[in-house]
Enzyme design. Structure first.
Site, PDB file in Angstrom:
ATOM      1  N   HIS A  54      60.043  26.230 -53.663  1.00 24.25           N
ATOM      2  CA  HIS A  54      59.662  26.965 -54.878  1.00 24.25           C
ATOM      3  C   HIS A  54      59.378  25.926 -55.938  1.00 24.25           C
ATOM      4  CE1 HIS A  54      59.778  29.446 -58.401  1.00 24.25           C
ATOM      5  NE2 HIS A  54      61.046  29.246 -58.696  1.00 24.25           N
ATOM      6  N   HIS A  70      70.707  26.306 -56.746  1.00 20.49           N
ATOM      7  CA  HIS A  70      71.612  26.203 -57.883  1.00 20.49           C
ATOM      8  C   HIS A  70      73.013  26.592 -57.430  1.00 20.49           C
ATOM      9  CE1 HIS A  70      68.320  25.722 -60.717  1.00 20.49           C
ATOM     10  NE2 HIS A  70      67.779  26.857 -60.322  1.00 20.49           N
ATOM     11  N   GLU A 112      58.899  26.102 -59.512  1.00 20.90           N
ATOM     12  CA  GLU A 112      59.263  26.135 -60.916  1.00 20.90           C
ATOM     13  C   GLU A 112      59.771  24.746 -61.303  1.00 20.90           C
ATOM     14  OE1 GLU A 112      61.585  29.385 -63.777  1.00 20.90           O
ATOM     15  OE2 GLU A 112      61.814  29.453 -61.598  1.00 20.90           O
ATOM     16  N   TYR A 136      73.264  35.844 -62.435  1.00 21.12           N
ATOM     17  CA  TYR A 136      72.033  35.224 -61.962  1.00 21.12           C
ATOM     18  C   TYR A 136      71.134  36.267 -61.310  1.00 21.12           C
ATOM     19  CZ  TYR A 136      69.117  31.709 -59.633  1.00 21.12           C
ATOM     20  OH  TYR A 136      68.057  30.943 -59.213  1.00 21.12           O
ATOM     21  N   ASP A 157      62.303  23.468 -62.657  1.00 22.93           N
ATOM     22  CA  ASP A 157      63.662  23.012 -62.372  1.00 22.93           C
ATOM     23  C   ASP A 157      63.824  22.542 -60.935  1.00 22.93           C
ATOM     24  OD1 ASP A 157      63.223  25.817 -61.975  1.00 22.93           O
ATOM     25  OD2 ASP A 157      65.351  26.090 -61.580  1.00 22.93           O
ATOM     26  N   HIS A 210      61.985  34.265 -56.705  1.00 25.57           N
ATOM     27  CA  HIS A 210      61.508  35.235 -57.679  1.00 25.57           C
ATOM     28  C   HIS A 210      60.101  34.914 -58.200  1.00 25.57           C
ATOM     29  CE1 HIS A 210      62.399  32.731 -61.421  1.00 25.57           C
ATOM     30  NE2 HIS A 210      62.832  31.990 -60.414  1.00 25.57           N
ATOM     31  N   HIS A 270      65.674  29.059 -68.712  1.00 28.03           N
ATOM     32  CA  HIS A 270      64.459  29.822 -69.023  1.00 28.03           C
ATOM     33  C   HIS A 270      64.295  29.940 -70.543  1.00 28.03           C
ATOM     34  CE1 HIS A 270      63.973  32.035 -64.899  1.00 28.03           C
ATOM     35  NE2 HIS A 270      63.594  30.786 -64.858  1.00 28.03           N
ATOM     36  N   ASP A 315      66.164  29.803 -54.771  1.00 25.55           N
ATOM     37  CA  ASP A 315      66.809  30.606 -55.816  1.00 25.55           C
ATOM     38  C   ASP A 315      67.576  31.802 -55.260  1.00 25.55           C
ATOM     39  OD1 ASP A 315      66.278  29.111 -58.053  1.00 25.55           O
ATOM     40  OD2 ASP A 315      64.366  30.061 -58.459  1.00 25.55           O
TER      41      ASP A 315
END
Length: 396
Positions: free
Chosen positions: A79, A225, A81, A192, A83, A145, A23, A164
């Site tokens: 999700h 992750h 995002e 995390y 990554d 998130h 981030h 996540d």
């Protein structure tokens, strides 16, 4: 290199040994990370999530070594995002007509990122995708998130693909929780949670209740992750329930910056007073200008109370204190107490200003704080010890 998880599920992600910040520079990841992508091969084949943009071509080339891309029937994006979705453009160049299953908000985010009119299929909680012997069941998890987030449950294999949720930034060739140092894993999992999910703890609690109410077997939890939970996978779910419930330990953390060591000396004396009043409490002293900021926020999460100190500089507090307090405010910690302290030369506004920051961040402020002009002498140091003792009394 692809790794078999079960007869039907293969890990096809990327281990990132070099990642040290995530981030931007908001979260330190000194243990590296992984971008977990999963290939589900039944009568039909589904790919769940991709990986971060810098590894897109590498990801697609490795995927080709595992499967003929034309045999992929569905892409599931839990999700979006970057990554997780960063390799989508490279992948969709190869299979442009394959449907992408995601939430409605997920489609909006993918379109916003990549400006492509791919074949989107919007799903919501309870929708299923039949692969043959097994089904994928979709579970919306907004704000865990991001607004688009969902989980995917695979029947038959009893796997929860949680994106996540339940993950950690932790690079390892050993893919499973029973193959790694669990102390390290839980340390990274807490870090995390604090820095990614803590602001959404009420949603975490509700979503876990919803998943438990489904009353389905969970033999494995596969996050996006870090390691995969296969040995007693519900242990991380139970831990999340604790973390989401205004978590704290018997710890007090002192966060400070110092110019000519006067505020540092105050912090040490206050800590001595705290120890005199409560020999069992864990005390952490952290210099905001030197310590890693996401480590500081993790210690705040563990603490029942914090003290924040700064010298008065240009009629205000040190910029490092301003920065860490903004992070702390955004993480929305609950059920914690606090106070301010600091040294000054002639104006001395910092303590009052920090007190206001603490109140604005949701902390119950115990007192008006303590100031020391110039360098603390013997009397000032004893006053700081007394302040520490009284602070402990104020927590009762």
């Amino acid at each position: 290199m692809a790794k078999k998880i079960t007869d039907k599920v293969t890990w096809v992600g990327k281990i990132d040994w070099e990642l040290v910040y995530f981030h931007g520079h908001e979260l330190s990841t000194y243990k590296g990370s992984s971008y977990n992508s999963y290939l589900v091969q039944d009568q039909k084949t589904a790919l769940i999530d991709t990986c971060w943009k810098p590894y897109d071509e590498e990801y697609v080339n490795h995927l080709k070594e595992t499967i003929d891309l034309q045999k992929i029937d569905y892409v599931i994006m839990n999700h979006n995002e970057i990554d997780h979705s960063g390799a989508l453009p490279a992948l969709m160049k190869e299979i442009p007509n394959v449907p992408i299953y995601c939430t409605k908000k997920g489609e909006g985010i993918i379109r916003g990122h990549y400006h492509q009119d791919w074949n989107f299929v919007n799903v919501k909680t309870g929708d299923t995708l039949d692969l043959g012997d097994s089904k994928l069941v979709f579970i919306e998890a907004p704000m865990l998130h991001w607004p688009d987030t969902m989980f995917t449950y695979m029947t038959g294999e009893n796997i929860l693909f949680s994106n996540d949720g339940f993950g950690q930034h932790f690079a390892s060739e050993e893919m499973f929780n029973d193959k790694v140092d669990l102390h390290e894993v839980y340390s990274e999992a807490m870090k995390y949670y604090v820095n990614i999910l803590n602001p959404y703890s009420p949603m975490v609690t509700r979503k876990i209740k919803e998943i438990l109410a489904m009353n389905v077997p969970v033999d494995m939890i596969c996050p996006s992750h870090g390691i995969i939970w296969r040995d007693n996978p519900m242990q991380i779910v139970e831990t999340y329930q604790k973390w989401a419930n205004n978590y704290q330990e018997n710890q007090i953390t002192l966060i400070y910056d110092t110019m000519w060591e006067s505020t540092r000396r105050m912090a040490e004396c206050i800590a001595e007073g705290i120890r005199q009043a409560d020999p069992d409490v864990v005390i952490k002293l952290m210099n905001a200008a030197k310590e890693d900021k996401s480590d500081i926020t993790t210690e705040v999460f563990k603490s029942k109370a914090i003290l924040v100190g700064s010298p008065t500089i240009n009629y205000g507090y040190a910029y490092s204190i301003g920065g860490i307090m903004e992070l702390i405010r955004g993480l929305k910690f609950k059920n914690k107490k606090a106070a301010a302290f600091g040294s000054y030369g002639w104006s001395g506004e910092a303590v009052k200003q920090i007190t206001e920051l603490l109140q604005g961040a949701g902390f119950a402020v115990v007192n008006d704080g303590i100031r020391c002009q110039w360098v603390p002498d013997t009397a000032h140091m004893e006053e700081c010890r007394r302040f520490g003792r009284e602070f402990v009394e104020g927590l009762k």
